[in-house]
Design an enzyme around this catalytic site. Structure first.
Site, PDB file in Angstrom:
ATOM      1  CE  LYS A  89      -4.390  -1.747   1.401  1.00  0.00           C
ATOM      2  NZ  LYS A  89      -5.609  -1.633   2.124  1.00  0.00           N
ATOM      3  CE  LYS A 145      -6.189  -7.540  -1.439  1.00  0.00           C
ATOM      4  NZ  LYS A 145      -7.315  -7.217  -0.630  1.00  0.00           N
ATOM      5  CE  LYS A 183     -13.372  -2.607   0.686  1.00  0.00           C
ATOM      6  NZ  LYS A 183     -12.753  -2.535   2.010  1.00  0.00           N
TER       7      LYS A 183
HETATM    8  N1  AQP Z   1      -9.981 -10.269  -3.245  1.00  0.00           N
HETATM    9  C1  AQP Z   1     -10.373 -10.755  -2.072  1.00  0.00           C
HETATM   10  N2  AQP Z   1     -10.696 -12.067  -1.950  1.00  0.00           N
HETATM   11  C2  AQP Z   1     -11.117 -12.584  -0.758  1.00  0.00           C
HETATM   12  N3  AQP Z   1     -11.258 -11.835   0.362  1.00  0.00           N
HETATM   13  C3  AQP Z   1     -10.944 -10.514   0.277  1.00  0.00           C
HETATM   14  N4  AQP Z   1     -10.984  -9.525   1.182  1.00  0.00           N
HETATM   15  C4  AQP Z   1     -10.569  -8.362   0.598  1.00  0.00           C
HETATM   16  N5  AQP Z   1     -10.276  -8.584  -0.693  1.00  0.00           N
HETATM   17  C5  AQP Z   1     -10.501  -9.906  -0.926  1.00  0.00           C
HETATM   18  C6  AQP Z   1     -11.403  -9.706   2.572  1.00  0.00           C
HETATM   19  O1  AQP Z   1     -12.455  -8.787   2.829  1.00  0.00           O
HETATM   20  C7  AQP Z   1     -12.391  -8.405   4.210  1.00  0.00           C
HETATM   21  C8  AQP Z   1     -12.486  -6.930   4.312  1.00  0.00           C
HETATM   22  O2  AQP Z   1     -11.377  -6.341   3.647  1.00  0.00           O
HETATM   23  P1  AQP Z   1     -11.043  -4.847   3.943  1.00  0.00           P
HETATM   24  O3  AQP Z   1     -12.056  -3.997   3.334  1.00  0.00           O
HETATM   25  O4  AQP Z   1     -10.903  -4.633   5.375  1.00  0.00           O
HETATM   26  O5  AQP Z   1      -9.621  -4.576   3.390  1.00  0.00           O
HETATM   27  P2  AQP Z   1      -8.835  -4.867   2.085  1.00  0.00           P
HETATM   28  O6  AQP Z   1      -8.252  -6.236   2.169  1.00  0.00           O
HETATM   29  O7  AQP Z   1      -7.852  -3.791   2.006  1.00  0.00           O
HETATM   30  O8  AQP Z   1      -9.848  -4.750   0.892  1.00  0.00           O
HETATM   31  P3  AQP Z   1      -9.452  -4.401  -0.569  1.00  0.00           P
HETATM   32  O9  AQP Z   1     -10.667  -4.606  -1.338  1.00  0.00           O
HETATM   33  O10 AQP Z   1      -8.257  -5.145  -1.022  1.00  0.00           O
HETATM   34  O11 AQP Z   1      -9.112  -2.865  -0.507  1.00  0.00           O
HETATM   35  P4  AQP Z   1      -7.794  -2.137  -1.006  1.00  0.00           P
HETATM   36  O12 AQP Z   1      -8.027  -1.884  -2.426  1.00  0.00           O
HETATM   37  O13 AQP Z   1      -7.781  -0.890  -0.188  1.00  0.00           O
HETATM   38  O14 AQP Z   1      -6.620  -3.028  -0.736  1.00  0.00           O
HETATM   39  C9  AQP Z   1     -11.084  -8.971   4.778  1.00  0.00           C
HETATM   40  O15 AQP Z   1     -11.390 -10.149   5.533  1.00  0.00           O
HETATM   41  C10 AQP Z   1     -10.300  -9.323   3.546  1.00  0.00           C
HETATM   42  O16 AQP Z   1      -9.434 -10.422   3.781  1.00  0.00           O
END
Ligand code: AQP
Length: 344
Positions: free
Chosen positions: A115, A207, A210
């Site tokens: 990040k 992966k 968001k």
């Molecule tokens: N691609 C994914 N596959 C399976 N599980 C996922 N999670 C996130 N992406 C995937 C799971 O969703 C929960 C909440 O995630 P979060 O919103 O707290 O944080 P994150 O992992 O940062 O989500 P993003 O979508 O990947 O956001 P960015 O783009 O900011 O990095 C967690 O249990 C996570 O494991």
């Protein structure tokens, strides 16, 4: 206060674009855990501001994650749904954990490196210490089980290390407070099912996220039927037919991703999906996946949109949830203060 009871805690960041990965990796598991455990589900807005959030969007996104929880089937009457910033014990315990965790531990966190990228000097201190706050989220409730996607495994291991070090550092004081087996449980990650790491539709090695600038890389939970079908139709694939056995998905990340998504949405194993669809071309598998995704996600998106029109209802759910959460977290934190030696 006695031994920790089996308790589930997990959270989702209100950072917008809630997607299929969040749904399959986390939210569906949250729903399942309600049958067997007391569950606490948190919209982690303190985590969200580790990177810049527009205040109005943060409030909107907090309500949207709450609506997703409820629309997916989380029961806020029987369990606890709230947003993190309404329960001060998360931040208070995180400070203590900032003083327990070691710099070397945090320096190894791959999510910070991803990040912060090349500009780590310019990233917030909060982004670096994020895993300490996550440990506090879980341990403020002395939670024992944490359903998360694969990407959170390393942070969960750090939460266990923090719990262990706190128990060791303060062992004498913890015993004097009447706890024979340490104060914090070592929380267990629950990472299982065919879609613990849902990948981007544009690149099967990244992966689904968001923050991906391409909306075509993910299915958002609020996408309508046309958008869901169009994104699946345009998803990157290879030219081969689907294999009949999971081994045949090796080195085919895009195919493995779509099959895993199908299996998770259908509630079956990858083996079962390949029994039905093995040998078929993507030209027939993609429409089948689109129909299934629309059938499963469409009603959730519609319900989310309906709830989002009633802000007062969502805010009420969060307020009641926060009150319930504080009744658990406040006495835990009082014990922590006693153990650490703070005058109360
Ligand atoms: N691609 C994914 N596959 C399976 N599980 C996922 N999670 C996130 N992406 C995937 C799971 O969703 C929960 C909440 O995630 P979060 O919103 O707290 O944080 P994150 O992992 O940062 O989500 P993003 O979508 O990947 O956001 P960015 O783009 O900011 O990095 C967690 O249990 C996570 O494991």
């Amino acid at each position: 206060m006695t031994k920790p009871v089996p308790r589930v805690f997990s959270g989702v960041q209100p950072t917008g674009n809630l997607h299929l990965g969040n749904y399959l990796g986390a939210i569906t598991r949250f729903v399942d855990m309600q049958k067997s455990h007391a569950c606490i589900y948190c919209v982690v807005d303190l985590h969200a501001i580790t990177v810049w959030q527009e205040p109005k969007e943060l409030a909107h996104n907090t309500r949207e994650v709450t609506a997703a929880f409820l629309a997916a089937g989380i029961d806020a009457d029987k369990h606890i749904v709230f947003n993190q910033s309404q329960v001060p014990q998360h931040a208070e315990l995180a400070w203590i954990f900032n003083c327990v965790a070691r710099m070397g531990w945090l320096n190894r966190m791959t999510q910070f490196k991803e990040k912060a990228g090349k500009d780590s000097e310019n990233s917030s201190v909060g982004l670096f210490s994020y895993p300490n706050l996550m440990a506090a989220d879980i341990l403020a409730y002395r939670a024992t089980h944490v359903p998360v996607g694969e990407d959170q495994k390393q942070h969960l291991e750090l939460s266990r290390d923090i719990a262990q070090k706190f128990n060791n550092d303060f062992a004498k004081s913890i015993r004097e407070a009447g706890y024979e087996d340490g104060f914090f449980p070592l929380p267990e990650p629950l990472i299982s099912g065919p879609a613990t790491r849902v990948m981007s539709f544009k690149d099967g090695t990244k992966k689904m996220s968001k923050s991906d600038p391409s909306d075509l890389s993910r299915i958002n939970l609020t996408d309508d039927a046309d958008a869901i079908a169009r994104k699946i139709r345009k998803a990157k694939t290879d030219p081969d037919a689907l294999p009949s056995e999971p081994d045949g998905l090796k080195d085919r990340p895009e195919a493995a991703n779509l099959v895993g998504i199908y299996a998770a949405l259908e509630g079956e194993s990858v083996e079962q999906t390949l029994k039905t669809h093995g040998g078929g071309q993507f030209s027939s598998f993609k429409p089948a996946l689109a129909d299934l995704a629309v059938a499963k996600l469409g009603p959730i998106g519609e319900e989310m949109n309906r709830m989002m029109a009633d802000k007062a209802y969502i805010d009420g759910v969060l307020k009641t949830g926060a009150e319930k959460a504080r009744t658990i977290a406040a006495p835990v934190y009082e014990e922590v203060k006693k153990i650490v030696g703070f005058i109360r």
